[in-house]
Design a protein around this motif. Structure first.
Motif, PDB file in Angstrom:
ATOM      1  N   GLN A  32      -1.951  82.318  38.566  1.00 35.00           N
ATOM      2  CA  GLN A  32      -0.676  82.324  37.857  1.00 35.00           C
ATOM      3  C   GLN A  32       0.362  81.476  38.600  1.00 35.00           C
ATOM      4  O   GLN A  32       1.104  80.715  37.990  1.00 35.00           O
ATOM      5  N   ILE A  33       0.402  81.594  39.915  1.00 34.11           N
ATOM      6  CA  ILE A  33       1.373  80.846  40.717  1.00 34.11           C
ATOM      7  C   ILE A  33       1.071  79.354  40.701  1.00 34.11           C
ATOM      8  O   ILE A  33       1.974  78.535  40.638  1.00 34.11           O
ATOM      9  N   THR A  34      -0.212  78.987  40.765  1.00 37.79           N
ATOM     10  CA  THR A  34      -0.596  77.577  40.901  1.00 37.79           C
ATOM     11  C   THR A  34      -1.054  76.950  39.589  1.00 37.79           C
ATOM     12  O   THR A  34      -1.785  75.961  39.603  1.00 37.79           O
ATOM     13  N   ARG A  35      -0.612  77.498  38.475  1.00 38.92           N
ATOM     14  CA  ARG A  35      -0.964  76.893  37.181  1.00 38.92           C
ATOM     15  C   ARG A  35      -0.527  75.440  37.160  1.00 38.92           C
ATOM     16  O   ARG A  35       0.550  75.099  37.655  1.00 38.92           O
ATOM     17  N   THR A  37       0.215  73.822  34.501  1.00 41.37           N
ATOM     18  CA  THR A  37       1.077  73.554  33.352  1.00 41.37           C
ATOM     19  C   THR A  37       2.422  74.255  33.465  1.00 41.37           C
ATOM     20  O   THR A  37       3.122  74.399  32.477  1.00 41.37           O
ATOM     21  N   CYS A  38       2.783  74.684  34.648  1.00 41.22           N
ATOM     22  CA  CYS A  38       4.001  75.483  34.798  1.00 41.22           C
ATOM     23  C   CYS A  38       5.258  74.635  34.973  1.00 41.22           C
ATOM     24  O   CYS A  38       6.363  75.145  34.891  1.00 41.22           O
ATOM     25  N   GLY A  39       5.134  73.339  35.251  1.00 40.82           N
ATOM     26  CA  GLY A  39       6.297  72.471  35.370  1.00 40.82           C
ATOM     27  C   GLY A  39       7.085  72.647  36.650  1.00 40.82           C
ATOM     28  O   GLY A  39       8.257  72.294  36.704  1.00 40.82           O
ATOM     29  N   ARG A  40       6.472  73.196  37.691  1.00 39.29           N
ATOM     30  CA  ARG A  40       7.162  73.369  38.974  1.00 39.29           C
ATOM     31  C   ARG A  40       6.658  72.348  39.976  1.00 39.29           C
ATOM     32  O   ARG A  40       5.494  71.953  39.941  1.00 39.29           O
ATOM     33  N   SER A  41       7.515  71.969  40.898  1.00 41.03           N
ATOM     34  CA  SER A  41       7.113  71.047  41.954  1.00 41.03           C
ATOM     35  C   SER A  41       6.233  71.802  42.956  1.00 41.03           C
ATOM     36  O   SER A  41       6.196  73.034  42.983  1.00 41.03           O
ATOM     37  N   LEU A  42       5.569  71.035  43.798  1.00 40.39           N
ATOM     38  CA  LEU A  42       4.723  71.657  44.823  1.00 40.39           C
ATOM     39  C   LEU A  42       5.558  72.483  45.798  1.00 40.39           C
ATOM     40  O   LEU A  42       5.100  73.511  46.292  1.00 40.39           O
ATOM     41  N   ASP A  43       6.764  72.051  46.072  1.00 34.17           N
ATOM     42  CA  ASP A  43       7.630  72.819  46.970  1.00 34.17           C
ATOM     43  C   ASP A  43       7.999  74.170  46.355  1.00 34.17           C
ATOM     44  O   ASP A  43       8.039  75.182  47.053  1.00 34.17           O
ATOM     45  N   GLU A  44       8.254  74.199  45.069  1.00 30.90           N
ATOM     46  CA  GLU A  44       8.559  75.471  44.397  1.00 30.90           C
ATOM     47  C   GLU A  44       7.351  76.398  44.402  1.00 30.90           C
ATOM     48  O   GLU A  44       7.488  77.603  44.617  1.00 30.90           O
ATOM     49  N   VAL A  45       6.173  75.828  44.197  1.00 35.91           N
ATOM     50  CA  VAL A  45       4.941  76.625  44.250  1.00 35.91           C
ATOM     51  C   VAL A  45       4.756  77.182  45.660  1.00 35.91           C
ATOM     52  O   VAL A  45       4.423  78.354  45.841  1.00 35.91           O
ATOM     53  N   ALA A  46       5.001  76.344  46.664  1.00 37.67           N
ATOM     54  CA  ALA A  46       4.860  76.786  48.057  1.00 37.67           C
ATOM     55  C   ALA A  46       5.840  77.914  48.385  1.00 37.67           C
ATOM     56  O   ALA A  46       5.500  78.842  49.118  1.00 37.67           O
ATOM     57  N   LEU A  72     -11.315  82.570  50.594  1.00 44.62           N
ATOM     58  CA  LEU A  72     -10.090  82.589  49.786  1.00 44.62           C
ATOM     59  C   LEU A  72      -9.143  81.460  50.196  1.00 44.62           C
ATOM     60  O   LEU A  72      -8.477  80.862  49.347  1.00 44.62           O
ATOM     61  N   ASP A  73      -9.098  81.167  51.480  1.00 40.66           N
ATOM     62  CA  ASP A  73      -8.258  80.080  51.972  1.00 40.66           C
ATOM     63  C   ASP A  73      -8.746  78.741  51.421  1.00 40.66           C
ATOM     64  O   ASP A  73      -7.948  77.921  50.955  1.00 40.66           O
ATOM     65  N   GLU A  74     -10.065  78.513  51.445  1.00 39.71           N
ATOM     66  CA  GLU A  74     -10.626  77.280  50.896  1.00 39.71           C
ATOM     67  C   GLU A  74     -10.338  77.180  49.398  1.00 39.71           C
ATOM     68  O   GLU A  74      -9.993  76.112  48.893  1.00 39.71           O
ATOM     69  N   TRP A  75     -10.492  78.284  48.691  1.00 43.32           N
ATOM     70  CA  TRP A  75     -10.253  78.305  47.255  1.00 43.32           C
ATOM     71  C   TRP A  75      -8.784  77.991  46.945  1.00 43.32           C
ATOM     72  O   TRP A  75      -8.492  77.230  46.029  1.00 43.32           O
ATOM     73  N   LEU A  76      -7.868  78.531  47.743  1.00 44.71           N
ATOM     74  CA  LEU A  76      -6.445  78.273  47.534  1.00 44.71           C
ATOM     75  C   LEU A  76      -6.114  76.810  47.795  1.00 44.71           C
ATOM     76  O   LEU A  76      -5.372  76.189  47.034  1.00 44.71           O
ATOM     77  N   ARG A  77      -6.665  76.226  48.850  1.00 47.60           N
ATOM     78  CA  ARG A  77      -6.430  74.801  49.106  1.00 47.60           C
ATOM     79  C   ARG A  77      -6.998  73.951  47.970  1.00 47.60           C
ATOM     80  O   ARG A  77      -6.414  72.934  47.596  1.00 47.60           O
ATOM     81  N   HIS A  78      -8.125  74.361  47.419  1.00 45.54           N
ATOM     82  CA  HIS A  78      -8.711  73.668  46.266  1.00 45.54           C
ATOM     83  C   HIS A  78      -7.728  73.690  45.096  1.00 45.54           C
ATOM     84  O   HIS A  78      -7.519  72.677  44.419  1.00 45.54           O
ATOM     85  N   ARG A  79      -7.118  74.835  44.849  1.00 40.31           N
ATOM     86  CA  ARG A  79      -6.118  74.945  43.776  1.00 40.31           C
ATOM     87  C   ARG A  79      -4.930  74.018  44.039  1.00 40.31           C
ATOM     88  O   ARG A  79      -4.426  73.374  43.132  1.00 40.31           O
ATOM     89  N   LEU A  80      -4.475  73.962  45.290  1.00 37.90           N
ATOM     90  CA  LEU A  80      -3.336  73.108  45.623  1.00 37.90           C
ATOM     91  C   LEU A  80      -3.679  71.625  45.480  1.00 37.90           C
ATOM     92  O   LEU A  80      -2.847  70.833  45.033  1.00 37.90           O
ATOM     93  N   ARG A  81      -4.911  71.256  45.845  1.00 35.02           N
ATOM     94  CA  ARG A  81      -5.330  69.866  45.654  1.00 35.02           C
ATOM     95  C   ARG A  81      -5.351  69.506  44.168  1.00 35.02           C
ATOM     96  O   ARG A  81      -4.921  68.423  43.776  1.00 35.02           O
ATOM     97  N   HIS A 144      -0.389  79.315  52.897  1.00 32.45           N
ATOM     98  CA  HIS A 144      -1.770  79.394  52.458  1.00 32.45           C
ATOM     99  C   HIS A 144      -2.732  79.919  53.496  1.00 32.45           C
ATOM    100  O   HIS A 144      -3.850  80.262  53.166  1.00 32.45           O
ATOM    101  N   ASP A 145      -2.349  79.987  54.738  1.00 30.59           N
ATOM    102  CA  ASP A 145      -3.314  80.262  55.797  1.00 30.59           C
ATOM    103  C   ASP A 145      -3.744  81.724  55.794  1.00 30.59           C
ATOM    104  O   ASP A 145      -3.022  82.593  56.238  1.00 30.59           O
ATOM    105  N   LEU A 146      -4.951  81.970  55.319  1.00 31.61           N
ATOM    106  CA  LEU A 146      -5.495  83.320  55.314  1.00 31.61           C
ATOM    107  C   LEU A 146      -6.382  83.570  56.523  1.00 31.61           C
ATOM    108  O   LEU A 146      -6.824  84.680  56.750  1.00 31.61           O
ATOM    109  N   ASN A 147      -6.721  82.535  57.267  1.00 32.91           N
ATOM    110  CA  ASN A 147      -7.600  82.705  58.413  1.00 32.91           C
ATOM    111  C   ASN A 147      -6.826  83.321  59.564  1.00 32.91           C
ATOM    112  O   ASN A 147      -6.000  82.686  60.181  1.00 32.91           O
ATOM    113  N   TYR A 148      -7.098  84.562  59.827  1.00 27.83           N
ATOM    114  CA  TYR A 148      -6.422  85.229  60.921  1.00 27.83           C
ATOM    115  C   TYR A 148      -7.388  86.227  61.531  1.00 27.83           C
ATOM    116  O   TYR A 148      -8.322  86.685  60.903  1.00 27.83           O
TER     117      TYR A 148
END
Length: 168
Positions: A32-35, A37-46, A72-81, A144-148
């Motif tokens: 939902q956040i990284t759609r 088609t939402c019309g938001r910039s990458l900074d707004e998504v971040a 999950l971290d890899e999947w999130l970076r994939h969404r951001l790319r 995005h960093d889930l690796n902890y």
């Protein structure tokens, strides 16, 4: 509603993991956040991710499955790319921006040739062109960093790492 699931590790030790339903809810929220088609910039998504991710990480800090968090971290970076490609929109822009990131002419042409296949393209060459370091240098690092590690987290609440009443 189950938040954690239990699993048996080598040697018969029982460990905690994040329940499948909780992971599904997490992924749905990130979708939902990284759609695209939402019309938001990458900074707004971040910014939205920066509000959501720390709470989720803290809530599931007791899970003993770092591989799940890595996935999950890899999947999130994939969404951001994929979102970045969508924002670049046209093949000529994608080509120009990938060349600026250091892609060879062939790599940039391959991705730009499939300009509207954002999800597919975000797996091809972009893993090398936009590695983890690309996100570390950008506004997405904290989001995005889930690796902890599974170490306790110091909180301002009584009963944090040092126990009741410890001051930070």
């Amino acid at each position: 509603k189950s938040v954690y699931a239990l699993w048996r590790a080598a040697g018969g030790e029982v460990k905690r993991s994040v329940a499948t339903k909780a992971i599904d809810i997490f992924k749905q929220r990130i979708r939902q956040i990284t759609r695209r088609t939402c019309g938001r910039s990458l900074d707004e998504v971040a910014q939205v991710l920066r509000r959501y991710m720390p709470g989720w990480k803290t809530y599931f800090q007791l899970a003993q499955t770092p591989g799940v968090f890595r996935g999950l971290d890899e999947w999130l970076r994939h969404r951001l790319r994929a979102l970045q490609l969508k924002h670049w929109r046209r093949g000529t822009t994608i080509y120009r921006e990938l060349r600026a990131l250091g892609a060879s002419s062939d790599q940039a042409a391959r991705v730009a040739g499939n300009a509207t296949r954002w999800w597919h393209n975000s797996r091809l060459e972009l893993n090398r062109l936009m590695p983890i370091a690309y996100f570390d240098d950008s506004a997405y690092h904290d989001s995005h960093d889930l690796n902890y590690s599974n170490r306790p987290v110091r909180t301002r609440m009584p009963g944090g790492v040092g126990g009741v009443g410890q001051e930070n």
